[in-house]
Each structure stands twice: as structure tokens, then as C-alpha cells.
Scaffold this motif. Structure first.
Motif, short mmCIF file in Angstrom:
data_model
loop_
_atom_site.label_atom_id
_atom_site.label_comp_id
_atom_site.label_asym_id
_atom_site.label_seq_id
_atom_site.Cartn_x
_atom_site.Cartn_y
_atom_site.Cartn_z
N THR A 21 -3.31 -4.05 7.36
CA THR A 21 -1.81 -3.55 7.10
C THR A 21 -1.85 -3.45 5.54
O THR A 21 -2.48 -3.83 4.77
CB THR A 21 -1.01 -4.96 7.35
N LEU A 22 -0.71 -2.61 5.18
CA LEU A 22 -0.36 -2.22 3.56
C LEU A 22 0.00 -3.73 3.06
O LEU A 22 -0.34 -3.60 1.93
CB LEU A 22 0.92 -1.25 3.80
N GLU A 23 0.58 -4.56 3.80
CA GLU A 23 0.85 -5.77 3.11
C GLU A 23 -0.29 -6.40 2.82
O GLU A 23 -0.51 -7.23 1.68
CB GLU A 23 1.76 -6.67 4.27
N SER A 24 -1.21 -6.53 3.54
CA SER A 24 -2.67 -7.17 3.23
C SER A 24 -3.24 -6.39 2.14
O SER A 24 -4.01 -7.12 1.23
CB SER A 24 -3.52 -7.29 4.57
N ILE A 25 -3.52 -5.13 2.13
CA ILE A 25 -4.22 -4.39 0.99
C ILE A 25 -3.31 -4.74 -0.63
O ILE A 25 -4.11 -4.77 -1.24
CB ILE A 25 -3.91 -2.75 1.47
N VAL A 26 -1.92 -4.59 -0.09
CA VAL A 26 -1.20 -4.46 -1.48
C VAL A 26 -1.17 -6.08 -2.00
O VAL A 26 -1.62 -6.45 -3.22
CB VAL A 26 0.18 -4.05 -1.21
N GLY A 27 -1.33 -7.12 -0.97
CA GLY A 27 -1.22 -8.40 -1.32
C GLY A 27 -2.48 -8.90 -1.80
O GLY A 27 -2.88 -9.87 -2.59
N GLN A 28 -3.82 -8.08 -1.83
CA GLN A 28 -5.14 -8.34 -2.43
C GLN A 28 -5.11 -7.86 -3.83
O GLN A 28 -6.42 -8.06 -4.36
CB GLN A 28 -6.10 -7.88 -1.25
N LEU A 29 -4.18 -7.09 -4.33
CA LEU A 29 -4.41 -6.49 -5.62
C LEU A 29 -4.24 -7.65 -6.59
O LEU A 29 -3.33 -8.45 -6.22
CB LEU A 29 -3.24 -5.48 -5.80
N THR A 30 -4.99 -7.45 -7.57
CA THR A 30 -4.76 -8.51 -8.62
C THR A 30 -3.48 -8.44 -9.41
O THR A 30 -2.99 -7.44 -9.16
CB THR A 30 -6.12 -8.42 -9.79
N ASN A 31 -3.02 -9.26 -10.18
CA ASN A 31 -1.83 -9.09 -10.85
C ASN A 31 -2.05 -7.98 -11.80
O ASN A 31 -1.01 -7.12 -12.25
CB ASN A 31 -1.52 -10.25 -11.73
N TYR A 32 -3.27 -7.76 -12.45
CA TYR A 32 -3.47 -6.69 -13.46
C TYR A 32 -3.27 -5.35 -12.66
O TYR A 32 -2.68 -4.20 -12.87
CB TYR A 32 -4.64 -6.66 -13.87
N GLU A 33 -3.94 -5.30 -11.73
CA GLU A 33 -3.71 -3.96 -10.91
C GLU A 33 -2.43 -3.70 -10.14
O GLU A 33 -1.76 -2.33 -10.10
CB GLU A 33 -4.79 -3.95 -9.42
N LEU A 34 -1.75 -4.51 -9.74
CA LEU A 34 -0.52 -4.62 -9.38
C LEU A 34 0.47 -4.18 -10.46
O LEU A 34 1.41 -3.26 -10.42
CB LEU A 34 0.26 -5.98 -8.77
N VAL A 64 -0.65 9.74 -10.83
CA VAL A 64 -2.09 9.58 -11.20
C VAL A 64 -2.86 9.88 -10.10
O VAL A 64 -3.06 9.40 -9.20
CB VAL A 64 -2.09 8.28 -11.90
N LYS A 65 -3.74 10.68 -10.57
CA LYS A 65 -5.17 11.06 -9.58
C LYS A 65 -5.80 10.13 -9.12
O LYS A 65 -6.07 9.86 -7.92
CB LYS A 65 -5.84 12.35 -9.97
N ASP A 66 -6.49 9.22 -10.01
CA ASP A 66 -7.41 8.15 -9.64
C ASP A 66 -7.08 6.73 -9.87
O ASP A 66 -7.52 6.01 -10.60
CB ASP A 66 -8.67 8.43 -10.47
N GLY A 67 -5.67 6.65 -9.55
CA GLY A 67 -4.76 5.26 -9.66
C GLY A 67 -4.91 4.45 -8.63
O GLY A 67 -5.41 4.59 -7.42
N ILE A 68 -4.35 3.27 -8.69
CA ILE A 68 -4.07 2.14 -7.93
C ILE A 68 -3.25 2.71 -6.58
O ILE A 68 -3.63 2.60 -5.45
CB ILE A 68 -3.47 1.02 -8.35
N VAL A 69 -2.36 3.40 -6.81
CA VAL A 69 -1.30 3.94 -5.82
C VAL A 69 -2.11 4.81 -4.64
O VAL A 69 -2.07 4.30 -3.56
CB VAL A 69 -0.13 4.50 -6.22
N ARG A 70 -3.00 5.75 -5.33
CA ARG A 70 -3.64 6.48 -4.38
C ARG A 70 -5.10 5.85 -3.73
O ARG A 70 -5.12 5.91 -2.42
CB ARG A 70 -4.33 7.68 -5.22
#
Length: 79
Positions: free
Chosen positions: A4-17, A34-40
Motif C-alpha cells: 500500500t502507499l501507506e506502508s511505502i510512505v510509512g517506511q521512509l526515514t524522517n530525512y527521506e520524508l 525532481v526527476k530522481d527524487g523521493i516522490v518519484r
């Protein structure tokens, strides 16, 4: 394996978030994501693990919600 998107986003570190949040702020100011960013990366992970096409614009809400939850202490901070 489906994720799920919730699980993927929930696993981001605070720095990544925080970096993803900054990418969204830049996108709002410039209209360019950004092309090679976290959102993509989150978007690619979700599409790849679920074998679907999903609008990248829908990722923003999940990132912002997670950012708010952590900022306001609504989740135990483990990252």
C-alpha cells in the motif's frame, strides 16, 4: 507482493520524508517535480509492487499526511 502507499510512505526515514516534502514545495513553486527524487521513487515502488498505472499526483496526499502525522506526534517515531 502488493504494497500500500501507506506502508511505502510509512517506511521512509524522517530525512527521506522531509526531502519528499521539500520536493513537493519545489513542485508547487516551479511546476517541475525532481526527476530522481523521493516522490518519484515512492510512485515507482507502488506501481511496480502492484503492477498498475497510478497517477503520480495522488502520491502527494500520502506524503503530506505522513509528514503531518510525524510532525504532530500522532505516530511513535521509529525512523
Amino acid at each position: 507482493m502488493k504494497r500500500t502507499l501507506e506502508s511505502i510512505v510509512g517506511q521512509l526515514t524522517n530525512y527521506e520524508l522531509k526531502k519528499a516534502f521539500d520536493e513537493l514545495v519545489e513542485f508547487r513553486n516551479t511546476g517541475v517535480l525532481v526527476k530522481d527524487g523521493i516522490v518519484r521513487a515512492v510512485h515507482a515502488d507502488f506501481e511496480g509492487s502492484n503492477s498498475i498505472n497510478f497517477p503520480i499526483s495522488s502520491i502527494e496526499g500520502y506524503i503530506l499526511f505522513e509528514f503531518c502525522k510525524r510532525t504532530y506526534g500522532l505516530l511513535p517515531e521509529e525512523n
